[in-house]
Design a protein around this motif. Structure first.
Motif, mmCIF file in Angstrom:
data_model
loop_
_atom_site.group_PDB
_atom_site.id
_atom_site.type_symbol
_atom_site.label_atom_id
_atom_site.label_comp_id
_atom_site.label_asym_id
_atom_site.label_seq_id
_atom_site.Cartn_x
_atom_site.Cartn_y
_atom_site.Cartn_z
ATOM 1 N N GLU A 76 0.708 -1.199 0.024
ATOM 2 C CA GLU A 76 -0.113 0.109 0.190
ATOM 3 C C GLU A 76 0.820 1.380 -0.067
ATOM 4 O OE1 GLU A 76 -4.277 -1.262 2.130
ATOM 5 O OE2 GLU A 76 -2.746 -0.413 3.383
ATOM 6 N N THR A 102 -4.604 3.270 -6.928
ATOM 7 C CA THR A 102 -4.610 3.197 -5.675
ATOM 8 C C THR A 102 -4.983 1.760 -5.252
ATOM 9 O OG1 THR A 102 -5.075 5.564 -5.066
ATOM 10 C CG2 THR A 102 -5.208 4.011 -3.508
ATOM 11 N N SER A 158 -5.416 -1.256 -2.197
ATOM 12 C CA SER A 158 -5.575 -1.408 -0.890
ATOM 13 C C SER A 158 -6.244 -2.673 -0.595
ATOM 14 C CB SER A 158 -6.566 -0.186 -0.218
ATOM 15 O OG SER A 158 -7.886 -0.521 -0.824
#
Length: 313
Positions: A202, A254, A256
């Motif tokens: 992350e 992104t 996650s």
């Protein structure tokens, strides 16, 4: 329920009839979770396991149940035969699969994780090892080593003599033992390793990944030709870490992780820009990750819709 009022593979329910549950239906419902587990461990596919359950029900309805001394054994025999036929068919299909093939992940109930024997038997790592067996070897191994079925009953299920089944069981056990994880890792150790892995990817921490990955780690990703995935396994901590960090950076997304329990073991649901992208299961030895199994094929993520109960007995 289907249109005939029979319990479907999805529900395992009882047929309509003034609330009466006959002996045949009661036996099937009682052993439904066991039958699904047998089929899933043989096939590695939720859809195929559910089809086997439906076929088992239909076969069971043709039996004079009053004459059956051991309904559990008889039902397991039917399910094994149906699963073995299907396994021989899907083996051929999997040879044409686009890229590496991984078993379909299951969101399992808490009791599965609490049962070390069951959790190990459905772990992604062991399921992958079972893929290296022939269909008959896999059936014999699963019935004998996982479900403790007697040799005589296995022989009846796979159409071999008890003596032949003993030889097959010995050969399959030796094959699996040489390839399965050396230890059963406590859930806490697995969660700690996954948390370290999650923090590292992350934040794009290359060194953090190298710290949690074993030198011989193998990354296998399954996109099924629908989602992009590595065309072959990636081997080695440096290559895997760079592939992960470089891939995230190149895609400019992104990524996650959300902790979950898949196949009775800690895992991560990965999200790209907030949308579910896949599931990562792991193989852990000596507190480090030796195997990363990334299922991206959306057709294999249906088992995450709800918890699936499994059973050994």
């Amino acid at each position: 329920m289907n249109e005939r009022g029979e319990p479907t593979a999805a529900t395992g329910g009882a047929p309509a009839g003034g609330g009466r549950v006959d002996a045949a239906t009661e036996a099937f419902v009682t052993h439904r979770n066991l039958l699904f587990t047998v089929a899933y461990e043989m096939l590695g596919s939720v859809a195929d396991a559910e089809d086997v359950l439906q076929e088992t029900w239909l076969g069971w309805m043709k039996v004079e149940v009053e004459q059956v001394l051991d309904p559990r054994a008889y039902l397991v025999r039917i399910a094994t035969r149906r699963a073995l036929d299907r396994l021989r068919s899907v083996k051929r299909r999997r040879e044409e699969y686009v890229g590496p093939w991984l078993p379909e992940p299951l969101l399992t109930t808490p009791d599965v994780a609490e049962n070390a024997e069951l959790a190990e038997s459905v772990s992604m790592a062991l399921m992958l090892v079972l893929e290296t067996l022939s269909p008959t070897e896999r059936a014999v191994f699963v019935l004998r080593e996982v479900f403790d079925v007697g040799y005589e009953e296995i022989a009846a299920a796979v159409g071999k003599s008890p003596a032949a089944v003993r030889q097959i069981a010995h050969r399959a056990r030796r094959h699996v033992d040489a390839r399965r994880p050396r230890e059963v890792v406590p859930p806490g150790v697995a969660r700690a390793a996954l948390e370290s892995f999650q923090r590292a990817f992350e934040t794009g921490d290359l060194q953090g990944l190298l710290d949690v990955l074993a030198p011989e780690v193998v990354l296998i990703s399954d996109g099924g030709g629908i989602k992009q995935a590595a065309p072959r396994p990636i081997v080695g901590a440096g290559k895997v870490a760079r592939f992960i960090v470089g891939g995230i950076g190149k895609a400019q997304v992104t990524l996650s992780g959300e902790p979950t329990v898949v196949n009775g073991n800690p895992a991560l649901v990965l999200r790209v820009n907030g949308e579910v992208d896949g599931v990562v299961a792991v193989r852990i030895e000596d507190a480090r990750i030796t195997g990363l199994y990334y299922v991206r094929n959306p057709r294999k993520l249906t088992g995450l819709a709800s918890e699936v109960p499994l059973a050994l007995r």
